[in-house]
Scaffold this motif. Structure first.
Motif, PDB file in Angstrom:
ATOM      1  N   LYS A 394      41.637  43.081  31.136  1.00  0.00           N
ATOM      2  CA  LYS A 394      41.900  41.734  31.648  1.00  0.00           C
ATOM      3  C   LYS A 394      41.841  41.705  33.171  1.00  0.00           C
ATOM      4  CE  LYS A 394      44.484  39.420  27.999  1.00  0.00           C
ATOM      5  NZ  LYS A 394      45.687  38.619  27.687  1.00  0.00           N
ATOM      6  N   ALA A 395      42.358  42.744  33.802  1.00  0.00           N
ATOM      7  CA  ALA A 395      42.293  42.804  35.269  1.00  0.00           C
ATOM      8  C   ALA A 395      40.845  42.867  35.734  1.00  0.00           C
ATOM      9  CB  ALA A 395      43.080  44.010  35.773  1.00  0.00           C
ATOM     10  N   MET A 396      40.018  43.596  35.014  1.00  0.00           N
ATOM     11  CA  MET A 396      38.612  43.710  35.373  1.00  0.00           C
ATOM     12  C   MET A 396      37.898  42.367  35.198  1.00  0.00           C
ATOM     13  SD  MET A 396      35.786  46.333  33.777  1.00  0.00           S
ATOM     14  CE  MET A 396      37.029  47.628  33.709  1.00  0.00           C
ATOM     15  N   VAL A 397      38.177  41.677  34.072  1.00  0.00           N
ATOM     16  CA  VAL A 397      37.558  40.370  33.831  1.00  0.00           C
ATOM     17  C   VAL A 397      38.011  39.361  34.875  1.00  0.00           C
ATOM     18  CG1 VAL A 397      37.387  38.453  32.200  1.00  0.00           C
ATOM     19  CG2 VAL A 397      37.261  40.799  31.367  1.00  0.00           C
ATOM     20  N   ALA A 398      39.302  39.388  35.222  1.00  0.00           N
ATOM     21  CA  ALA A 398      39.815  38.462  36.236  1.00  0.00           C
ATOM     22  C   ALA A 398      39.140  38.702  37.581  1.00  0.00           C
ATOM     23  CB  ALA A 398      41.329  38.622  36.358  1.00  0.00           C
ATOM     24  N   ARG A 399      38.941  39.972  37.923  1.00  0.00           N
ATOM     25  CA  ARG A 399      38.268  40.301  39.187  1.00  0.00           C
ATOM     26  C   ARG A 399      36.826  39.800  39.173  1.00  0.00           C
ATOM     27  NH1 ARG A 399      38.959  40.989  44.451  1.00  0.00           N
ATOM     28  NH2 ARG A 399      37.958  42.832  45.337  1.00  0.00           N
ATOM     29  N   ALA A 414      27.259  45.949  47.033  1.00  0.00           N
ATOM     30  CA  ALA A 414      27.710  47.090  46.233  1.00  0.00           C
ATOM     31  C   ALA A 414      28.213  48.204  47.129  1.00  0.00           C
ATOM     32  CB  ALA A 414      26.562  47.592  45.365  1.00  0.00           C
ATOM     33  N   GLY A 415      29.311  48.846  46.716  1.00  0.00           N
ATOM     34  CA  GLY A 415      29.899  49.951  47.450  1.00  0.00           C
ATOM     35  C   GLY A 415      31.050  49.562  48.330  1.00  0.00           C
ATOM     36  N   ALA A 416      31.205  48.265  48.642  1.00  0.00           N
ATOM     37  CA  ALA A 416      32.303  47.837  49.510  1.00  0.00           C
ATOM     38  C   ALA A 416      33.632  47.804  48.768  1.00  0.00           C
ATOM     39  CB  ALA A 416      31.995  46.460  50.105  1.00  0.00           C
ATOM     40  N   ASP A 417      33.596  47.541  47.469  1.00  0.00           N
ATOM     41  CA  ASP A 417      34.824  47.423  46.676  1.00  0.00           C
ATOM     42  C   ASP A 417      34.575  48.116  45.337  1.00  0.00           C
ATOM     43  OD1 ASP A 417      36.997  46.697  45.111  1.00  0.00           O
ATOM     44  OD2 ASP A 417      37.099  44.651  45.881  1.00  0.00           O
ATOM     45  N   PRO A 418      35.099  49.342  45.154  1.00  0.00           N
ATOM     46  CA  PRO A 418      34.840  50.091  43.910  1.00  0.00           C
ATOM     47  C   PRO A 418      35.305  49.338  42.648  1.00  0.00           C
ATOM     48  CG  PRO A 418      35.740  51.537  45.584  1.00  0.00           C
ATOM     49  CD  PRO A 418      35.865  50.139  46.127  1.00  0.00           C
ATOM     50  N   GLN A 422      32.861  48.178  39.573  1.00  0.00           N
ATOM     51  CA  GLN A 422      33.069  48.478  38.158  1.00  0.00           C
ATOM     52  C   GLN A 422      33.064  47.209  37.317  1.00  0.00           C
ATOM     53  OE1 GLN A 422      36.901  50.149  37.162  1.00  0.00           O
ATOM     54  NE2 GLN A 422      36.123  51.131  35.293  1.00  0.00           N
ATOM     55  N   ALA A 423      33.696  46.145  37.835  1.00  0.00           N
ATOM     56  CA  ALA A 423      33.735  44.883  37.101  1.00  0.00           C
ATOM     57  C   ALA A 423      32.332  44.301  36.932  1.00  0.00           C
ATOM     58  CB  ALA A 423      34.638  43.878  37.826  1.00  0.00           C
ATOM     59  N   VAL A 424      31.539  44.344  38.014  1.00  0.00           N
ATOM     60  CA  VAL A 424      30.177  43.804  37.940  1.00  0.00           C
ATOM     61  C   VAL A 424      29.343  44.599  36.946  1.00  0.00           C
ATOM     62  CG1 VAL A 424      28.050  43.500  39.258  1.00  0.00           C
ATOM     63  CG2 VAL A 424      30.242  42.855  40.266  1.00  0.00           C
ATOM     64  N   ARG A 425      29.618  45.874  36.836  1.00  0.00           N
ATOM     65  CA  ARG A 425      28.834  46.728  35.951  1.00  0.00           C
ATOM     66  C   ARG A 425      29.262  46.591  34.485  1.00  0.00           C
ATOM     67  NH1 ARG A 425      29.561  50.838  38.761  1.00  0.00           N
ATOM     68  NH2 ARG A 425      31.264  51.817  37.616  1.00  0.00           N
ATOM     69  N   GLN A 426      30.556  46.410  34.237  1.00  0.00           N
ATOM     70  CA  GLN A 426      31.047  46.511  32.864  1.00  0.00           C
ATOM     71  C   GLN A 426      31.427  45.175  32.213  1.00  0.00           C
ATOM     72  OE1 GLN A 426      34.181  49.487  32.826  1.00  0.00           O
ATOM     73  NE2 GLN A 426      32.677  51.123  32.596  1.00  0.00           N
ATOM     74  N   VAL A 427      31.839  44.184  32.983  1.00  0.00           N
ATOM     75  CA  VAL A 427      32.265  42.928  32.360  1.00  0.00           C
ATOM     76  C   VAL A 427      31.135  42.259  31.579  1.00  0.00           C
ATOM     77  CG1 VAL A 427      33.079  40.572  32.836  1.00  0.00           C
ATOM     78  CG2 VAL A 427      34.202  42.535  33.912  1.00  0.00           C
ATOM     79  N   PRO A 428      29.899  42.220  32.077  1.00  0.00           N
ATOM     80  CA  PRO A 428      28.826  41.660  31.232  1.00  0.00           C
ATOM     81  C   PRO A 428      28.674  42.386  29.900  1.00  0.00           C
ATOM     82  CG  PRO A 428      28.094  41.801  33.509  1.00  0.00           C
ATOM     83  CD  PRO A 428      29.402  42.532  33.441  1.00  0.00           C
ATOM     84  N   GLN A 429      28.931  43.698  29.883  1.00  0.00           N
ATOM     85  CA  GLN A 429      28.879  44.434  28.624  1.00  0.00           C
ATOM     86  C   GLN A 429      30.043  44.058  27.711  1.00  0.00           C
ATOM     87  OE1 GLN A 429      26.215  46.265  27.954  1.00  0.00           O
ATOM     88  NE2 GLN A 429      25.463  45.697  29.990  1.00  0.00           N
ATOM     89  N   ILE A 430      31.199  43.791  28.325  1.00  0.00           N
ATOM     90  CA  ILE A 430      32.349  43.332  27.528  1.00  0.00           C
ATOM     91  C   ILE A 430      32.029  41.994  26.878  1.00  0.00           C
ATOM     92  CG2 ILE A 430      34.746  42.554  27.655  1.00  0.00           C
ATOM     93  CD1 ILE A 430      35.170  44.569  29.910  1.00  0.00           C
ATOM     94  N   TYR A 431      31.432  41.092  27.651  1.00  0.00           N
ATOM     95  CA  TYR A 431      31.069  39.782  27.099  1.00  0.00           C
ATOM     96  C   TYR A 431      30.079  39.925  25.946  1.00  0.00           C
ATOM     97  CZ  TYR A 431      33.373  37.434  31.044  1.00  0.00           C
ATOM     98  OH  TYR A 431      34.288  36.959  31.953  1.00  0.00           O
TER      99      TYR A 431
END
Length: 464
Positions: A394-399, A414-418, A422-431
């Protein structure tokens, strides 16, 4: 000899006196004219939604059923108002057949002769079959409204179950005896989600109350969406949108009584009411017709009294009996989730699943807003490891969602905020993992299914 009514026989015997038939006819006419209220009453005024009686037997009370005898048939109505000089009746099939002077008789309270043979059948709000099946087999004892089980006598809600819908089993898991609401506007996939929940293997009996539904969709929902396999363990109570307000008002109570019957037999019952908002609309229509003033956006106060009285009857039964797990759909008017009915129901239930129109427009179904949805009994269904994992998800989706505008403007690097990377990389997969249709098999292990979607190559490997 006194003058007789022109409608009565005028026959006389040889001695000039009236015959016995004529005397009996005169006596019957005099009784009918002078004492009709001993057993019933006559209609004195009529409106499009109800009719009134000038008097009624002293033992009549709110909620009693009455039978109106018209010229061609008999009709059932319910007492909805009592004053010193009049009784207000709301008919179940409209007031168009009523005529001034028609007799009306008290018939007591509604009793439903429910039996296990009712599974697989479709009935109306009065418990009468509307499908093409054989006459319903009655139980030896009719089921009355016994009210809400005592609070301290009810069993505790302890055990969760799998619905087969990944988005719910991961983010808003349910327990036996829980009451949860599905909040959605029109056309967002609410009925489809309800059918997917009805297909869960966790229940012995499913009771579906379709209140104010479009008549065209009833058969489609039962045969196509629900399916023949699930229909065999289902009792469907149907009151379509064109039926009188009293039928739409009565249908949820009928569905609840049927669920209570199977619960008291020790079964695990799933009760689906679609929708509680149309039930509230029917309550409002009946209440305003009797002169009750509105208090909140046109809703009278009695609406907000009837909602908890109905919904509190669901839940766990008394110790040693079964449970009623209730899924209540709330049709939010104009997508306003602070609508008075939605706000009142949200406070009664044990959680809510919110369907979002923006998610549906992206083609993601079920269109569940995982951040806005909550299950108040989730901790009883999650293991400790699952609870920690869902918190991180949920924290990742909220971010991901709170930075959507920044990323659309091209300000994301990319690289400024780890964490954001991670959220940009994984949340679309969660959806993608949460997308599911009724034709897909139910998910037996939703967390394992989610893990398969999250096992994606690193960006460096993708570029190679």
């Amino acid at each position: 000899m006194n003058a007789m009514s022109p409608d009565l026989p005028q026959a006389q015997d040889a001695g000039g006196s009236e015959s016995r038939v004529a005397l009996l006819a005169r006596a019957f006419a005099e009784i009918k004219a002078s004492e009709p209220l001993r057993f019933g009453a006559a209609i004195s005024s009529i409106s499009p939604t109800h009719y009134e009686l000038s008097r009624m037997p002293a033992n009549v009370s709110i909620g009693d059923l009455v039978e109106h005898i018209s010229k061609d048939d008999s009709h059932i109505g319910e007492v909805v108002g009592i004053e010193r000089d009049r009784v207000t009746i709301a008919p179940y099939d409209g007031a168009s057949c009523a005529r001034i002077g028609d007799p009306v008789f008290r018939r007591g309270t509604l009793a439903l002769p429910v039996s296990p043979e009712w599974k697989g059948r479709v009935i109306n709000a009065l418990g009468r079959p509307v499908d093409s099946g054989a006459p319903l087999v009655p139980h030896l004892e009719a089921v009355a409204n016994n009210g809400t089980p005592p609070a301290l006598a009810r069993a505790r809600v302890e055990r969760g179950f799998r619905t087969g819908v990944r988005a719910i089993d991961i983010f808003t898991p349910l327990c036996y005896g829980q009451r949860i609401g599905v909040f959605a506007g029109s056309g967002v996939g609410k009925s489809t989600l309800l059918a997917m929940l009805a297909a869960a293997d966790a229940f012995d009996t499913v009771v579906v109350g379709m209140v104010g539904e479009r008549g065209r969709e009833v058969r489609e929902f039962l045969e196509d969406t629900l399916g023949a396999k699930n229909l065999r363990k289902t009792v469907a109570v149907v009151a379509t949108s064109d039926e009188a307000a009293m039928m739409r008002r009565r249908a949820p109570d009928t569905a609840m009584r049927i669920a209570e019957y199977f619960r008291d037999r020790g079964e695990r019952v799933l009760l689906i009411l679609d929708s509680i908002t149309r039930f509230a609309h029917a309550l409002r229509e009946v209440a305003t017709a009797t002169g009750e003033p509105p208090v909140a956006r046109g809703y009278p106060a009695s609406v907000f009294t009837a909602l908890p009285q109905l919904l509190e009857r669901a839940g766990p039964g008394e110790e040693g009996k079964g449970s009623i797990t209730a899924v209540i759909s709330v049709l939010v008017d104009g997508d306003d989730h602070n609508d008075p009915v939605a706000d009142a129901v949200r406070g009664i239930l044990d959680g809510h699943v919110v369907l979002d129109r923006a998610i549906a427009s992206e083609g993601r179904f079920p269109a569940i807003d995982t951040l806005a949805s909550i299950s108040r009994l989730a901790n009883k269904a999650w293991s400790n490891e699952e609870r920690i994992l869902v918190g991180k998800l949920k924290a990742m989706v909220a971010r991901f969602e709170e930075t959507r505008d920044i990323r659309l403007m091209g300000a994301y690097q990319a690289g400024a905020d780890p964490d954001l990377d991670q959220a940009v990389r994984q949340v679309p997969q969660i959806y993608k993992a949460l997308v599911q249709s009724p034709q897909d098999p139910p998910s037996r292990d939703p967390f394992n299914d989610l893990a398969r979607y999250l096992r994606v190559p690193e960006p460096s490997n993708v570029q190679q």
